[in-house]
Design an enzyme around this catalytic site. Structure first.
Site, PDB file in Angstrom:
ATOM      1  N   ALA A  10       0.760  -1.321   0.201  1.00  0.00           N
ATOM      2  CA  ALA A  10      -0.040   0.053   0.150  1.00  0.00           C
ATOM      3  C   ALA A  10       0.795   1.207   0.077  1.00  0.00           C
ATOM      4  O   ALA A  10       0.278   2.388  -0.220  1.00  0.00           O
ATOM      5  CB  ALA A  10      -0.971  -0.181   1.346  1.00  0.00           C
ATOM      6  N   ARG A  15      10.573   7.220  -2.204  1.00  0.00           N
ATOM      7  CA  ARG A  15      12.012   7.224  -2.576  1.00  0.00           C
ATOM      8  C   ARG A  15      12.289   6.918  -4.067  1.00  0.00           C
ATOM      9  O   ARG A  15      13.060   7.024  -4.387  1.00  0.00           O
ATOM     10  CB  ARG A  15      12.920   6.171  -1.625  1.00  0.00           C
ATOM     11  CG  ARG A  15      12.922   6.729  -0.108  1.00  0.00           C
ATOM     12  CD  ARG A  15      13.593   5.823   0.779  1.00  0.00           C
ATOM     13  NE  ARG A  15      12.485   4.879   1.263  1.00  0.00           N
ATOM     14  CZ  ARG A  15      12.587   3.968   2.185  1.00  0.00           C
ATOM     15  NH1 ARG A  15      13.740   3.983   2.870  1.00  0.00           N
ATOM     16  NH2 ARG A  15      11.544   3.255   2.485  1.00  0.00           N
ATOM     17  N   LYS A  22       5.293   1.885  -6.279  1.00  0.00           N
ATOM     18  CA  LYS A  22       6.674   1.345  -6.331  1.00  0.00           C
ATOM     19  C   LYS A  22       6.444  -0.171  -6.578  1.00  0.00           C
ATOM     20  O   LYS A  22       7.299  -0.475  -7.445  1.00  0.00           O
ATOM     21  CB  LYS A  22       7.226   1.220  -4.751  1.00  0.00           C
ATOM     22  CG  LYS A  22       8.259   0.635  -4.650  1.00  0.00           C
ATOM     23  CD  LYS A  22       9.071   0.853  -3.517  1.00  0.00           C
ATOM     24  CE  LYS A  22       8.623   0.221  -2.346  1.00  0.00           C
ATOM     25  NZ  LYS A  22       9.396   0.355  -0.780  1.00  0.00           N
ATOM     26  N   GLN A  72      -6.104  -0.238   2.208  1.00  0.00           N
ATOM     27  CA  GLN A  72      -5.632   0.347   3.587  1.00  0.00           C
ATOM     28  C   GLN A  72      -5.688   1.926   3.113  1.00  0.00           C
ATOM     29  O   GLN A  72      -5.025   2.305   2.358  1.00  0.00           O
ATOM     30  CB  GLN A  72      -3.991   0.094   3.815  1.00  0.00           C
ATOM     31  CG  GLN A  72      -3.615   0.723   4.909  1.00  0.00           C
ATOM     32  CD  GLN A  72      -1.955   0.826   5.189  1.00  0.00           C
ATOM     33  OE1 GLN A  72      -1.325   0.447   4.293  1.00  0.00           O
ATOM     34  NE2 GLN A  72      -1.628   0.731   6.400  1.00  0.00           N
ATOM     35  N   THR A  78       3.404  -0.440   8.426  1.00  0.00           N
ATOM     36  CA  THR A  78       3.238  -1.541   8.176  1.00  0.00           C
ATOM     37  C   THR A  78       2.572  -2.426   9.274  1.00  0.00           C
ATOM     38  O   THR A  78       1.564  -3.413   8.935  1.00  0.00           O
ATOM     39  CB  THR A  78       4.464  -2.370   8.377  1.00  0.00           C
ATOM     40  OG1 THR A  78       5.725  -2.088   9.436  1.00  0.00           O
ATOM     41  CG2 THR A  78       5.525  -1.884   6.945  1.00  0.00           C
ATOM     42  N   TYR A 366       5.524  -2.770 -46.271  1.00  0.00           N
ATOM     43  CA  TYR A 366       4.299  -2.658 -44.929  1.00  0.00           C
ATOM     44  C   TYR A 366       3.416  -3.882 -45.620  1.00  0.00           C
ATOM     45  O   TYR A 366       2.516  -3.697 -46.303  1.00  0.00           O
ATOM     46  CB  TYR A 366       3.970  -1.582 -44.798  1.00  0.00           C
ATOM     47  CG  TYR A 366       2.501  -1.611 -43.744  1.00  0.00           C
ATOM     48  CD1 TYR A 366       2.876  -2.069 -42.256  1.00  0.00           C
ATOM     49  CD2 TYR A 366       1.244  -1.517 -44.173  1.00  0.00           C
ATOM     50  CE1 TYR A 366       1.707  -2.391 -41.792  1.00  0.00           C
ATOM     51  CE2 TYR A 366       0.231  -1.867 -43.336  1.00  0.00           C
ATOM     52  CZ  TYR A 366       0.606  -2.165 -42.288  1.00  0.00           C
ATOM     53  OH  TYR A 366      -0.677  -2.618 -41.293  1.00  0.00           O
ATOM     54  N   ASN A 377       6.468 -14.546 -53.552  1.00  0.00           N
ATOM     55  CA  ASN A 377       7.457 -13.577 -53.584  1.00  0.00           C
ATOM     56  C   ASN A 377       6.987 -12.149 -53.560  1.00  0.00           C
ATOM     57  O   ASN A 377       6.308 -11.835 -54.394  1.00  0.00           O
ATOM     58  CB  ASN A 377       8.442 -13.737 -54.489  1.00  0.00           C
ATOM     59  CG  ASN A 377       9.681 -13.065 -54.238  1.00  0.00           C
ATOM     60  OD1 ASN A 377      10.756 -13.360 -53.576  1.00  0.00           O
ATOM     61  ND2 ASN A 377       9.819 -11.812 -54.848  1.00  0.00           N
ATOM     62  N   ALA A 423       6.025  -4.661 -61.596  1.00  0.00           N
ATOM     63  CA  ALA A 423       6.586  -3.564 -60.931  1.00  0.00           C
ATOM     64  C   ALA A 423       6.000  -2.158 -60.766  1.00  0.00           C
ATOM     65  O   ALA A 423       5.480  -1.691 -61.710  1.00  0.00           O
ATOM     66  CB  ALA A 423       8.230  -3.623 -61.023  1.00  0.00           C
TER      67      ALA A 423
HETATM   68  C1  UD1 Z   1      10.541  -2.227   6.636  1.00  0.00           C
HETATM   69  C2  UD1 Z   1      10.731  -2.651   8.066  1.00  0.00           C
HETATM   70  C3  UD1 Z   1      12.080  -2.568   8.276  1.00  0.00           C
HETATM   71  C4  UD1 Z   1      12.779  -3.758   7.401  1.00  0.00           C
HETATM   72  C5  UD1 Z   1      12.542  -3.274   5.916  1.00  0.00           C
HETATM   73  C6  UD1 Z   1      12.927  -4.351   4.925  1.00  0.00           C
HETATM   74  C7  UD1 Z   1       8.761  -1.748   9.379  1.00  0.00           C
HETATM   75  C8  UD1 Z   1       8.576  -0.664  10.359  1.00  0.00           C
HETATM   76  N1  UD1 Z   1      10.023  -1.682   9.002  1.00  0.00           N
HETATM   77  O1  UD1 Z   1      10.987  -0.814   6.531  1.00  0.00           O
HETATM   78  O2  UD1 Z   1      12.369  -3.222   9.661  1.00  0.00           O
HETATM   79  O3  UD1 Z   1      14.135  -3.536   7.377  1.00  0.00           O
HETATM   80  O4  UD1 Z   1      11.196  -3.116   5.744  1.00  0.00           O
HETATM   81  O5  UD1 Z   1      13.007  -4.059   3.855  1.00  0.00           O
HETATM   82  O6  UD1 Z   1       7.802  -2.526   9.091  1.00  0.00           O
HETATM   83  N2  UD1 Z   1       3.408  -0.693   3.620  1.00  0.00           N
HETATM   84  C9  UD1 Z   1       2.255  -0.779   3.563  1.00  0.00           C
HETATM   85  N3  UD1 Z   1       1.287   0.179   4.193  1.00  0.00           N
HETATM   86  C10 UD1 Z   1       2.142   1.237   4.875  1.00  0.00           C
HETATM   87  C11 UD1 Z   1       3.369   1.244   4.994  1.00  0.00           C
HETATM   88  C12 UD1 Z   1       4.035   0.227   4.120  1.00  0.00           C
HETATM   89  O7  UD1 Z   1       1.425  -1.340   2.744  1.00  0.00           O
HETATM   90  O8  UD1 Z   1       1.316   1.791   5.629  1.00  0.00           O
HETATM   91  C13 UD1 Z   1       3.998  -1.598   2.662  1.00  0.00           C
HETATM   92  C14 UD1 Z   1       5.070  -0.945   1.613  1.00  0.00           C
HETATM   93  O9  UD1 Z   1       4.119  -0.686   0.340  1.00  0.00           O
HETATM   94  C15 UD1 Z   1       6.140  -1.761   1.363  1.00  0.00           C
HETATM   95  C16 UD1 Z   1       6.086  -2.620   2.686  1.00  0.00           C
HETATM   96  O10 UD1 Z   1       5.072  -2.209   3.522  1.00  0.00           O
HETATM   97  O11 UD1 Z   1       5.920  -2.611   0.547  1.00  0.00           O
HETATM   98  C17 UD1 Z   1       7.398  -2.077   3.543  1.00  0.00           C
HETATM   99  O12 UD1 Z   1       7.328  -0.719   3.707  1.00  0.00           O
HETATM  100  P1  UD1 Z   1       8.427   0.218   3.619  1.00  0.00           P
HETATM  101  O13 UD1 Z   1       7.972   1.867   3.774  1.00  0.00           O
HETATM  102  O14 UD1 Z   1       9.183   0.176   2.321  1.00  0.00           O
HETATM  103  O15 UD1 Z   1       9.366  -0.058   4.963  1.00  0.00           O
HETATM  104  P2  UD1 Z   1      10.775   0.098   5.211  1.00  0.00           P
HETATM  105  O16 UD1 Z   1      10.926   1.576   5.640  1.00  0.00           O
HETATM  106  O17 UD1 Z   1      11.660  -0.476   4.052  1.00  0.00           O
HETATM  107 CA    CA Z   2      11.203  -1.393   2.018  1.00  0.00          CA
END
Ligand code: UD1
Ligand code: CA
Length: 459
Positions: A10, A15, A22, A72, A78, A366, A377, A423
């Site tokens: 979500a 970045r 992403k 979400q 997460t 074409y 041919n 031709a």
């Molecule tokens: C997360 C972990 C970190 C770990 C890293 C590994 C947490 C808090 N941190 O950090 O410990 O080392 O992954 O790659 O979990 N996402 C949602 N909803 C949200 C937030 C994120 O679905 O509200 C999804 C993102 O789309 C992504 C995944 O969760 O696919 C991880 O989120 P991301 O923001 O990339 O976490 P990191 O900062 O990389």
């Molecule tokens: Ca990540």
């Protein structure tokens, strides 16, 4: 015990600096999230549920058949992402594998290893860790001083300088006891540097309750790359390219420079095939034994039969028959079927057409919406005028016909079996079998004209 996978997808992926979510960014032509789906399914997860949010429709549109999704609405972390799946998982007991949609290199074996470890140890949570020389951006693993067990995970932004120096990191892949997880999930708070519900805080919550947390460490950190930036996306592509090419070479495919060949996960390549530099095989492309593809070729959903050659060309959703040749520099578009030993030569564009056995379209043509019989041919520079500005029309060319160079075939039109077009003719009416059709004005010859002009200039 049954297992279900929850894939977190979500997040916005700030970045990436992208208008596209992403997890929809591709590794070898396949969206990252779909790689994770494949790993979960191959590991035996009965259901796969994706948590979508940022650009949810786009992400859901990419998901393979049968993957469920929950939304979400606002991305509060997460831990919050897992909370949104509570309803979808009501009544489920067993292993809940939680994965990130941004770890495309994760293998099915690693996922099934996590499930096996959690179930055999009876842990509330088994998590996957790895050691990275540069752990920047990852959550750090805090081990208990007295028994080495995982005490907590601290996100980089919450780390003290001392904690930041730890190289063991959380990969973001977990296997939870689903019932235990949902019984304690509400204990998460947002009291941290990012003001988010961190799923990683469940480690500390379980430890406080005396529930077992176990960890499996992988020594292949490449597998666990979390793609957050385009630099990491390129790294993931490189790792996957090497994995696939290595397996293909070991199975009998020649690549003189495997760094310059990109084969997607759903492509199939036969034995003694040669893939030359700058070749891309994406989608459900298949290449038959002894075929040669490249250099400089891009095939998407193409079916290339044995002994065929595709040289510096593009083939999309089309079939190239046994021994048939394409190129150099041709564009074979959807719906085209090149039958055995036929040829689409240099600088030819061909769309939704059939070229019969042994027939040739060798140069600069074409051909659209056309059926060409056997042993035909088509002379250099010939074109089917298939579009009248409003509609597309069909052209038929019978077996053994000879289309003279620079013939314009104004569709709908049929050239009968064995017929010949002269031709430079514009053919707007059907040509009966065996006939000659000529459409051009009489040539005028003026004797001595050029000589006289030269003489005049020299005066
Ligand atoms: C997360 C972990 C970190 C770990 C890293 C590994 C947490 C808090 N941190 O950090 O410990 O080392 O992954 O790659 O979990 N996402 C949602 N909803 C949200 C937030 C994120 O679905 O509200 C999804 C993102 O789309 C992504 C995944 O969760 O696919 C991880 O989120 P991301 O923001 O990339 O976490 P990191 O900062 O990389
Ligand atoms: Ca990540």
């Amino acid at each position: 015990m049954s297992s279900v996978a929850l894939i977190l997808a979500a997040g916005e992926g700030t970045r990436m600096k992208s208008d596209k979510p992403k997890v929809a960014h591709e590794v070898l032509g396949k969206p990252m999230v779909n790689w994770v789906v494949t790993a979960a399914r191959d590991a035996g997860c009965e259901r796969v549920i994706a948590v979508t949010g940022h650009h949810a429709e786009v992400v859901e549109g990419h998901l393979p058949e049968g993957v469920e999704s929950v939304r979400q609405e606002s991305q509060l972390g997460t831990g919050h992402a897992v909370m949104t799946a509570r309803e979808a998982l009501r009544g489920f007991s067993g292993s809940l594998v939680v994965l990130s949609g941004d770890t495309p290199l994760l293998s099915a074996e690693t996922v099934s290893g996590l499930i096996a470890m959690r179930e055999s140890t009876g842990s509330a949570l088994t998590l996957l860790t790895t050691n990275l020389p540069d752990p920047t951006g990852y959550g750090r693993i805090m081990r208990s001083a007295h028994d080495g067990s995982v005490a907590s995970i601290v996100e980089e932004k919450d780390c003290t300088p001392h904690e930041r120096a730890i190289n063991e990191v959380n990969t973001g892949s977990y296997c939870f006891d689903a019932e235990v997880l949902f019984a304690h999930l509400d204990r998460l708070t947002t009291q941290n540097a990012q003001g988010e519900y961190y799923l990683t805080d469940m480690v500390a919550v379980f430890n406080a309750e005396g529930l077992m947390v176990s960890a499996s460490s992988t020594d292949d950190p490449l597998e666990t790359i979390g793609v957050n930036t385009r630099v990491q996306l390129a790294e993931a592509n490189k790792v996957m390219q090497r994995r696939i090419n290595r397996a293909l070479m070991l199975a009998g495919v020649t690549m003189i420079d495997p760094e310059l060949v990109w084969v997607g996960p759903d492509a199939k390549v036969g034995r003694d095939v040669e893939l030359l530099p700058m070749t891309f095989l994406f989608g459900k492309t298949t290449v038959g034994d002894h075929a040669i593809v490249g250099p400089n070729s891009r095939l998407i959903d193409a079916v290339i039969a044995q002994n065929a050659v595709v040289d510096a060309s593009i083939v999309i959703s089309a079939q190239v028959g046994p021994g048939a040749r394409v190129g150099p520099v041709s564009y074979v578009r959807p719906g085209t079927v090149l039958e055995a030993d036929s040829k689409v030569g240099a600088c030819v564009e061909i769309k939704k057409s059939t070229v019969g056995e042994g027939s040739k379209v060798p140069h600069l043509s074409y051909i659209g919406d056309t059926t060409i019989g056997k042993d035909v041919n088509v002379g250099a520079g010939s074109i089917t005028c298939n579009y009248d500005g409003e509609k597309k029309h069909a052209t038929r060319i019978g077996d053994g016909a000879f289309i003279g160079s620079d013939t314009m075939l104004v569709a709908p039109v049929t050239v009968g079996e064995g017929a010949v077009t002269a031709a430079g003719s514009t053919i707007a009416r059907d040509v009966p079998p065996g006939a000659l059709a000529v459409e051009r004005s009489e040539q005028v010859v003026i004797d001595g004209w050029a000589q006289r002009r030269r003489a005049k200039h020299d005066e």
